[in-house]
Design a protein around this motif. Sequence first.
Motif, PDB file in Angstrom:
ATOM      1  N   ALA A   2      92.155  41.381 114.213  1.00  0.00           N
ATOM      2  CA  ALA A   2      91.031  40.985 115.068  1.00  0.00           C
ATOM      3  C   ALA A   2      91.535  40.451 116.406  1.00  0.00           C
ATOM      4  CB  ALA A   2      90.174  39.943 114.359  1.00  0.00           C
ATOM      5  N   ALA A   3      92.596  39.660 116.371  1.00  0.00           N
ATOM      6  CA  ALA A   3      93.152  39.116 117.610  1.00  0.00           C
ATOM      7  C   ALA A   3      93.671  40.228 118.513  1.00  0.00           C
ATOM      8  CB  ALA A   3      94.271  38.135 117.287  1.00  0.00           C
ATOM      9  N   TYR A   4      94.167  41.301 117.920  1.00  0.00           N
ATOM     10  CA  TYR A   4      94.618  42.434 118.716  1.00  0.00           C
ATOM     11  C   TYR A   4      93.465  42.999 119.550  1.00  0.00           C
ATOM     12  CZ  TYR A   4      96.422  47.023 119.974  1.00  0.00           C
ATOM     13  OH  TYR A   4      96.805  48.134 120.676  1.00  0.00           O
ATOM     14  N   TYR A   5      92.262  42.955 119.006  1.00  0.00           N
ATOM     15  CA  TYR A   5      91.070  43.413 119.728  1.00  0.00           C
ATOM     16  C   TYR A   5      90.470  42.311 120.613  1.00  0.00           C
ATOM     17  CZ  TYR A   5      90.681  47.760 117.024  1.00  0.00           C
ATOM     18  OH  TYR A   5      90.888  48.999 116.472  1.00  0.00           O
TER      19      TYR A   5
ATOM     20  N   ALA B 194      98.432  48.303 126.605  1.00  0.00           N
ATOM     21  CA  ALA B 194      97.154  48.250 125.898  1.00  0.00           C
ATOM     22  C   ALA B 194      97.071  47.017 125.004  1.00  0.00           C
ATOM     23  CB  ALA B 194      96.962  49.519 125.070  1.00  0.00           C
ATOM     24  N   SER B 195      98.178  46.668 124.370  1.00  0.00           N
ATOM     25  CA  SER B 195      98.202  45.485 123.512  1.00  0.00           C
ATOM     26  C   SER B 195      97.951  44.223 124.326  1.00  0.00           C
ATOM     27  CB  SER B 195      99.550  45.389 122.794  1.00  0.00           C
ATOM     28  OG  SER B 195      99.764  46.505 121.960  1.00  0.00           O
ATOM     29  N   ARG B 196      98.527  44.157 125.504  1.00  0.00           N
ATOM     30  CA  ARG B 196      98.302  42.982 126.361  1.00  0.00           C
ATOM     31  C   ARG B 196      96.842  42.880 126.782  1.00  0.00           C
ATOM     32  NH1 ARG B 196     103.484  44.472 128.535  1.00  0.00           N
ATOM     33  NH2 ARG B 196     102.458  45.670 130.204  1.00  0.00           N
ATOM     34  N   LEU B 197      96.184  44.029 126.905  1.00  0.00           N
ATOM     35  CA  LEU B 197      94.781  44.052 127.316  1.00  0.00           C
ATOM     36  C   LEU B 197      93.821  44.008 126.127  1.00  0.00           C
ATOM     37  CD1 LEU B 197      95.053  46.752 130.123  1.00  0.00           C
ATOM     38  CD2 LEU B 197      94.797  44.276 130.418  1.00  0.00           C
ATOM     39  N   CYS B 198      94.361  43.851 124.915  1.00  0.00           N
ATOM     40  CA  CYS B 198      93.561  43.753 123.689  1.00  0.00           C
ATOM     41  C   CYS B 198      92.688  44.981 123.481  1.00  0.00           C
ATOM     42  CB  CYS B 198      92.697  42.481 123.695  1.00  0.00           C
ATOM     43  SG  CYS B 198      93.647  40.954 123.741  1.00  0.00           S
ATOM     44  N   GLN B 199      93.296  46.158 123.677  1.00  0.00           N
ATOM     45  CA  GLN B 199      92.576  47.405 123.499  1.00  0.00           C
ATOM     46  C   GLN B 199      93.462  48.406 122.761  1.00  0.00           C
ATOM     47  OE1 GLN B 199      89.425  48.355 124.393  1.00  0.00           O
ATOM     48  NE2 GLN B 199      89.001  46.262 125.070  1.00  0.00           N
ATOM     49  N   PRO B 200      92.876  49.297 121.961  1.00  0.00           N
ATOM     50  CA  PRO B 200      93.662  50.376 121.362  1.00  0.00           C
ATOM     51  C   PRO B 200      94.205  51.284 122.461  1.00  0.00           C
ATOM     52  CG  PRO B 200      91.505  50.167 120.310  1.00  0.00           C
ATOM     53  CD  PRO B 200      91.465  49.331 121.532  1.00  0.00           C
ATOM     54  N   VAL B 201      95.407  51.764 122.270  1.00  0.00           N
ATOM     55  CA  VAL B 201      96.026  52.588 123.301  1.00  0.00           C
ATOM     56  C   VAL B 201      95.247  53.883 123.522  1.00  0.00           C
ATOM     57  CG1 VAL B 201      97.642  53.727 121.704  1.00  0.00           C
ATOM     58  CG2 VAL B 201      98.231  53.511 124.129  1.00  0.00           C
ATOM     59  N   ALA B 202      94.644  54.426 122.475  1.00  0.00           N
ATOM     60  CA  ALA B 202      93.896  55.682 122.613  1.00  0.00           C
ATOM     61  C   ALA B 202      92.644  55.508 123.474  1.00  0.00           C
ATOM     62  CB  ALA B 202      93.516  56.230 121.245  1.00  0.00           C
ATOM     63  N   ALA B 203      92.123  54.284 123.564  1.00  0.00           N
ATOM     64  CA  ALA B 203      90.937  54.038 124.385  1.00  0.00           C
ATOM     65  C   ALA B 203      91.289  53.951 125.864  1.00  0.00           C
ATOM     66  CB  ALA B 203      90.249  52.754 123.938  1.00  0.00           C
ATOM     67  N   LEU B 204      92.461  53.366 126.175  1.00  0.00           N
ATOM     68  CA  LEU B 204      92.848  53.179 127.568  1.00  0.00           C
ATOM     69  C   LEU B 204      93.687  54.331 128.108  1.00  0.00           C
ATOM     70  CD1 LEU B 204      93.766  49.373 127.702  1.00  0.00           C
ATOM     71  CD2 LEU B 204      91.640  50.484 128.384  1.00  0.00           C
ATOM     72  N   PHE B 205      94.594  54.827 127.269  1.00  0.00           N
ATOM     73  CA  PHE B 205      95.534  55.855 127.707  1.00  0.00           C
ATOM     74  C   PHE B 205      95.577  56.981 126.671  1.00  0.00           C
ATOM     75  CE2 PHE B 205      97.216  51.598 128.866  1.00  0.00           C
ATOM     76  CZ  PHE B 205      96.998  51.656 130.240  1.00  0.00           C
TER      77      PHE B 205
ATOM     78  N   LEU C 280      79.041  37.045 103.317  1.00  0.00           N
ATOM     79  CA  LEU C 280      80.051  38.005 103.755  1.00  0.00           C
ATOM     80  C   LEU C 280      79.730  38.564 105.138  1.00  0.00           C
ATOM     81  CD1 LEU C 280      82.648  39.473 102.875  1.00  0.00           C
ATOM     82  CD2 LEU C 280      81.202  41.278 101.922  1.00  0.00           C
ATOM     83  N   SER C 281      78.440  38.699 105.442  1.00  0.00           N
ATOM     84  CA  SER C 281      78.031  39.260 106.731  1.00  0.00           C
ATOM     85  C   SER C 281      78.489  38.400 107.907  1.00  0.00           C
ATOM     86  CB  SER C 281      76.515  39.426 106.772  1.00  0.00           C
ATOM     87  OG  SER C 281      75.869  38.179 106.576  1.00  0.00           O
ATOM     88  N   GLU C 282      78.697  37.096 107.680  1.00  0.00           N
ATOM     89  CA  GLU C 282      79.160  36.209 108.750  1.00  0.00           C
ATOM     90  C   GLU C 282      80.678  36.168 108.856  1.00  0.00           C
ATOM     91  OE1 GLU C 282      77.498  32.316 108.970  1.00  0.00           O
ATOM     92  OE2 GLU C 282      75.478  33.003 108.447  1.00  0.00           O
ATOM     93  N   VAL C 283      81.358  36.650 107.842  1.00  0.00           N
ATOM     94  CA  VAL C 283      82.821  36.614 107.834  1.00  0.00           C
ATOM     95  C   VAL C 283      83.402  37.918 108.391  1.00  0.00           C
ATOM     96  CG1 VAL C 283      84.868  36.415 106.357  1.00  0.00           C
ATOM     97  CG2 VAL C 283      82.866  34.977 105.933  1.00  0.00           C
ATOM     98  N   ILE C 284      82.771  39.041 108.079  1.00  0.00           N
ATOM     99  CA  ILE C 284      83.231  40.330 108.601  1.00  0.00           C
ATOM    100  C   ILE C 284      82.983  40.402 110.105  1.00  0.00           C
ATOM    101  CG2 ILE C 284      82.787  42.814 108.596  1.00  0.00           C
ATOM    102  CD1 ILE C 284      82.325  42.741 105.674  1.00  0.00           C
ATOM    103  N   LEU C 285      84.003  40.835 110.836  1.00  0.00           N
ATOM    104  CA  LEU C 285      83.937  40.904 112.288  1.00  0.00           C
ATOM    105  C   LEU C 285      83.845  42.356 112.742  1.00  0.00           C
ATOM    106  CD1 LEU C 285      86.847  38.393 112.983  1.00  0.00           C
ATOM    107  CD2 LEU C 285      84.398  37.901 113.149  1.00  0.00           C
ATOM    108  N   SER C 286      82.881  42.657 113.582  1.00  0.00           N
ATOM    109  CA  SER C 286      82.799  43.971 114.209  1.00  0.00           C
ATOM    110  C   SER C 286      83.609  43.904 115.497  1.00  0.00           C
ATOM    111  CB  SER C 286      81.346  44.342 114.493  1.00  0.00           C
ATOM    112  OG  SER C 286      81.267  45.609 115.102  1.00  0.00           O
ATOM    113  N   VAL C 287      84.766  44.566 115.517  1.00  0.00           N
ATOM    114  CA  VAL C 287      85.684  44.439 116.654  1.00  0.00           C
ATOM    115  C   VAL C 287      85.610  45.627 117.598  1.00  0.00           C
ATOM    116  CG1 VAL C 287      87.252  42.958 115.352  1.00  0.00           C
ATOM    117  CG2 VAL C 287      87.612  45.437 115.343  1.00  0.00           C
TER     118      VAL C 287
END
Length: 294
Positions: free
Chosen positions: A65-68, A233-244, A86-93
Motif C-alpha cells: 500500500a505504501a508503494y502506491y 516510478a517507485s519514488r513517485l508511488c506509481q506502478p512503472v507500467a502506468a508512468l513508463f 473487513l470493508s474498512e481494513v481493505i484498501l483500494s490503492v
Amino acid sequence: MLNLRGDQAAGLRRLFGRPRLRIVSFAAGSVGVGKSVSVANLAACLARQGKEVLVVDENSDDSVAAYYGVLVRHDLQQVVRCEKPLSEVILSVAPGVRVLPAAKVVQRLATLSAAEQRILLDSFGQIDRPADIVLVDTSLDHPLGFSPLGLAAHDTVIVVSPNGASITDAYALIKKVSLGYARKHFRILVNKARNASDAQAVHDNIAAVAHSRQLARLDYAGYVPLDESLRQASRLCQPVAALFPEAPSAMAYQNVASELLNWPGGDADARGLEHFVQQLLHLSQRIDPTAIYA
C-alpha cells in the motif's frame, strides 16, 4: 420450513459462477531483492489485463500500500477482534487492486480462538468484490521461519537478485521449506538482472542444485531488468507500467503477469477466499518450528 433444495441450487450457482481463483505467494531469502516492489507492479499489470487483484500483505514496513502512496491505518487483526469490518481494513490503492494489511494477525494465527477463526472465515465470505487473483506478499521475519500464507497458496514465487548472497539465501529458504513441509515446487523470479541470459543462468544454477539434492522442482517465472524508470516510478508511488509503459521493467512485469495467468491450473479452484483461509488456519495450527528451522 427451510427450502434445502433451493439453497443447494443457489449455492451451486454461486460456486460454478465464480472464476477459478489463483493464489500466488511471493517470498525471498533476504531483504533488498525487490519482492514487495515486484508484487505491487505485478498487481497493477494484472489489473490492466482486466483482473480483480487482492494483495494480502504480511509486511508492516515497506508495505505494498505504501508503494502506491496509501497510508495503512488498520490490520486484519482488528477484524478478528470485531473492532473494524473487513470493508474498512481493505484498501483500494488503484483500479482493480486492493490491499489487505495482515501483518499483525498472521503473527498469531496459531493462537486464534475458535470464535476468532469463525469471525475471520465469515468476513472473507462477505467480501463485496471477489478477487480473480490473490497475491500474497509474505514477510521474511515470520516467527516460525516461513509464513503459513506461503504454504496455503497455490504457487510460491521466490524472488532473487543475481548476487551470491541473495542466491545463497534463496536456496537456503527453498531447502528449509522443502525439508520441513515437503513443498516440492517453486517458481523463481530474478529481479535486477542485467539481461535475460544472466537471469536464466541464475535460475538454472539454483534449479540444478535443488534437483541434484532432490529438494524441489524450480520453474522459471521470468526476470525484471535493472531499470532507472522503475526506480523513478517507485519514488513517485506509481506502478512503472502506468508512468513508463515502454520501459524495460514495465514490459518485463507485463510478460510475467501474462505468464502467471497461464500457469498450469493445478490446485486452483472456484471455492474462493474462504477455502484459502480454512487451509491457512489448518496449516498454522500444525506448523512445527523445529521442522521449519531444520
